[in-house]
Design a protein around this motif. Structure first.
Motif, PDB file in Angstrom:
ATOM      1  N   ARG A 157      -4.635   7.997  56.801  1.00  0.00           N
ATOM      2  CA  ARG A 157      -3.247   7.755  56.778  1.00  0.00           C
ATOM      3  C   ARG A 157      -3.119   5.896  56.804  1.00  0.00           C
ATOM      4  N   ALA A 207      -3.767   4.631  53.285  1.00  0.00           N
ATOM      5  CA  ALA A 207      -2.774   5.397  52.297  1.00  0.00           C
ATOM      6  C   ALA A 207      -3.773   6.339  51.230  1.00  0.00           C
ATOM      7  N   ASP A 216       0.570  14.913  56.206  1.00  0.00           N
ATOM      8  CA  ASP A 216       1.278  14.180  55.328  1.00  0.00           C
ATOM      9  C   ASP A 216       1.461  14.709  53.932  1.00  0.00           C
ATOM     10  N   TRP A 246       3.199  13.383  50.352  1.00  0.00           N
ATOM     11  CA  TRP A 246       2.641  12.972  49.146  1.00  0.00           C
ATOM     12  C   TRP A 246       2.692  14.010  47.904  1.00  0.00           C
ATOM     13  N   HIS A 254       7.981   7.124  52.119  1.00  0.00           N
ATOM     14  CA  HIS A 254       6.774   7.098  52.865  1.00  0.00           C
ATOM     15  C   HIS A 254       5.656   6.866  52.341  1.00  0.00           C
ATOM     16  N   SER A 307       3.691   3.484  53.208  1.00  0.00           N
ATOM     17  CA  SER A 307       2.058   3.508  53.409  1.00  0.00           C
ATOM     18  C   SER A 307       1.382   2.574  52.597  1.00  0.00           C
ATOM     19  N   ARG A 353       1.701  -0.993  54.007  1.00  0.00           N
ATOM     20  CA  ARG A 353       0.991  -1.312  55.356  1.00  0.00           C
ATOM     21  C   ARG A 353      -0.464  -0.947  54.968  1.00  0.00           C
TER      22      ARG A 353
END
Length: 387
Positions: free
Chosen positions: A39, A42, A95, A99, A218, A222, A225
């Motif tokens: 996570r 990514a 997730d 995705w 999202h 992701s 980050r």
């Protein structure tokens, strides 16, 4: 997107410190799970699964490849599938609905196959439905899946028209990566030396793609980050998406993103995510295949990440990389023999005493993750990189 009058200014050194910290390379986490690592990154590039196992293990204190395999084939908290760019990735199973929805919304790239090889949109959908049906109840090798798809979709799906390594593949196989991105196929455990595929819903009952707009948000967040500060153009490159589409997507997230400057160039982060952690020294890491590739595709131009000799020696050869202070400073190779693994590291910069000591620590850690006794040699890597 927020464009403050006086944006936060970051140096490339700041960016490296952020990357090392957020990716778990500054200080391996004592409490993270393999899914947490995937996570934070990514997604973990998993074209070479042993490299993915090593990459995840490096980021978790005390973890080994057995822990990564348990997450994949035990509790299924990780899933191996086709992710960004249609390439093989490890993604957190929790997730996956996000995705799948986001990847399904990316405009398809320009068709690369000749007209006599391609499938029509209707044929593509028929193949995807056939794959989904065939994989509902078990794990199939590619040959077994081939028979099932042809049976369900029609004989045309088996036409041997796709260029392959030493021959031709059936027409339907051009949709395998798309099936992963649509959420009707993922990898199963190997059957001996043979890869298997299955349906992700077998391991995540009730699996359904999420709503498109929250899913796209999202994935953007992701990505930022993990790889920010970045631009829409770099995001487009990472996702293999049209640059205009990516720019419009960033613009649609006004208020969620914040503009900063990196070495005088405008870029974006998730709003409020501007902290710069203190650098950890000595910072020496041995990253496996495709780990630094993800760094480069994710954000920074090769000239910054692969300075000096590293550009020609490491980047163009696709080697495993020696990282010093967040940039590529050498290459390395491993050779497994029974319970031993020989590591040859070729620095392209002078390492001081503290850095050489840390290199020894990292070699021990690689051995621990691979569950083998390491032997470190500092010298020239004489074998080629990964294709």
């Amino acid at each position: 997107m927020s464009t403050e009058t006086d944006p936060v200014r970051l140096s490339f050194r700041d960016v490296c410190a952020r990357r090392l910290e957020w990716h778990g390379l500054a200080r391996p986490s004592a409490g993270s799970r393999p899914a947490d690592v995937a996570r934070a990154m990514a997604g973990v590039h998993a074209q070479v699964i042993s490299g993915a196992e090593l990459g995840v293990g490096l980021r978790i204190a005390g973890a080994t490849r057995t822990d990564v395999r348990a997450a994949l084939w035990g509790d299924h908290s990780l899933i191996k599938t086709f992710g960004p760019r249609g390439t093989v990735h490890l993604l957190p199973s929790d997730d996956l609905p996000l995705w799948v929805a986001a990847l399904s919304a990316v405009p398809p790239p320009r068709e690369g196959f000749p007209e006599d090889v391609r499938m029509t949109p209707e044929q593509t959908e028929k193949v995807l439905a056939a794959i989904a049906e065939a994989l509902q109840d078990g794990e199939l090798t590619i040959d077994e899946l081939n028979d099932e798809v042809i049976h369900r979709a029609g004989s045309w799906a088996g036409d041997l028209v796709m260029p392959a390594f030493q021959g031709k593949w059936a027409r339907w196989r051009q949709a395998v990566h798309l099936a992963g991105m649509r959420g009707v196929l993922c990898f199963g455990p190997n059957r001996g030396r043979k890869i298997t595929y299955t349906h992700p819903g077998r391991w995540s009952p009730g699996f359904e793609p999420a709503e498109t707009l929250p899913a796209l948000a999202h994935v953007v967040k992701s990505y930022l980050r993990a790889y920010g500060p970045a631009t829409p153009q770099r995001f487009a490159h990472w996702l293999n998406a049209p640059a205009r589409w990516a720019a419009d997507l960033f613009a649609s997230l006004a208020g969620d993103l914040q503009q900063v400057e990196v070495e005088g160039i405008a870029a974006w982060v998730v709003a409020g995510d501007t902290a710069v952690p203190a650098p950890v020294t000595p910072s020496v890491r041995l990253l496996p295949y495709f780990d630094t590739y993800a760094y480069r595709v994710g954000n920074q131009p090769p000239g910054l990440l692969y300075p000096g000799r590293a550009r020609d020696r490491v980047l163009r050869g696709n080697f495993q990389a020696l990282i010093v202070d967040g940039v590529v400073a050498g290459l390395w190779h491993q050779r497994r023999s029974g319970g031993r693994v020989d590591l040859t590291v070729e620095p392209l910069v002078r390492l001081d005493a503290a850095q050489r000591d840390e290199l020894g620590v990292q070699a021990e850690r690689v051995g621990e993750i691979l569950e083998a006794k390491p032997r470190l040699t500092i010298g020239t890597v004489t074998v080629g990189g990964h294709a």
